[in-house]
Design an enzyme around this catalytic site. Structure first.
Site, PDB file in Angstrom:
ATOM      1  CG  HIS A  25       0.361   6.162  -0.607  1.00 20.42           C
ATOM      2  ND1 HIS A  25      -0.348   7.217  -0.869  1.00 20.42           N
ATOM      3  CD2 HIS A  25      -0.027   5.428   0.541  1.00 20.42           C
ATOM      4  CE1 HIS A  25      -1.626   6.863  -0.028  1.00 20.42           C
ATOM      5  NE2 HIS A  25      -1.375   5.780   0.664  1.00 20.42           N
ATOM      6  CG  HIS A  78      -1.963   1.214   1.312  1.00 21.02           C
ATOM      7  ND1 HIS A  78      -3.179   1.276   1.021  1.00 21.02           N
ATOM      8  CD2 HIS A  78      -1.676   2.273   1.745  1.00 21.02           C
ATOM      9  CE1 HIS A  78      -3.648   2.391   1.233  1.00 21.02           C
ATOM     10  NE2 HIS A  78      -2.497   3.216   1.873  1.00 21.02           N
ATOM     11  CD  GLU A  79       1.819   3.330   3.729  1.00 18.56           C
ATOM     12  OE1 GLU A  79       2.081   4.473   3.243  1.00 18.56           O
ATOM     13  OE2 GLU A  79       0.859   3.196   4.064  1.00 18.56           O
TER      14      GLU A  79
END
Length: 147
Positions: free
Chosen positions: A71, A67-68
């Site tokens: 980003h 998920h990170e």
């Protein structure tokens, strides 16, 4: 697991799932309370909550890392990297990354207070304490007592 091992894991996940290198920094941050991880654009750093590794396990941590990394890679490419951006949602779907992490078992509260109406017997469950002198039953206007 140390910060160096975490960095190696992030680099491996980045190459496997995104086919892009991760030359920047990743570290554990034990002060994170309400999230599994975060990406800091100014520092180009990924921080992971170590409690997720201790309480839930490696699979959840890898999901948080993915998920990170969504980003991170979108930010580096100059695309929309925030949760509301369509590019971010698309990359989450492509890489099979979770949108949210599961809540920690240690943070779940099961403290519910129960009140019962003296007249009709209706039971109310509340997280906060209710002033029984001031508030009554919503069905019959009877008095409440703590069960």
């Amino acid at each position: 697991m140390t910060n160096e091992q975490l960095l190696q894991l992030v680099k491996t996940v980045s190459l496997q799932d995104f086919e892009k290198p991760f030359p920047d920094n990743a570290r554990f941050n034990g002060r994170l309370r309400t999230t599994g991880g975060r990406y800091i654009p100014k520092e180009r750093t990924i921080e992971i909550n170590p409690k997720y590794l201790e309480e839930i396990g490696m699979d959840e941590v890898i999901g948080i890392i993915k998920h990170e990394l969504c980003h991170y890679h979108l930010h580096v490419e100059g695309k929309g990297y925030q949760h509301r951006d369509p590019e971010f949602k698309e990359l989450l779907r492509k890489t099979n990354s979770p949108r949210f992490c599961r809540p920690l078992p240690s943070m779940k509260k099961n403290d519910t207070l129960r009140y019962q109406c003296i007249s009709c017997g209706h039971i109310y469950s509340r997280k906060r304490q209710v002033n029984t002198r001031r508030y009554g039953c919503g069905k019959c206007k009877g008095r409440l007592k703590k069960v």
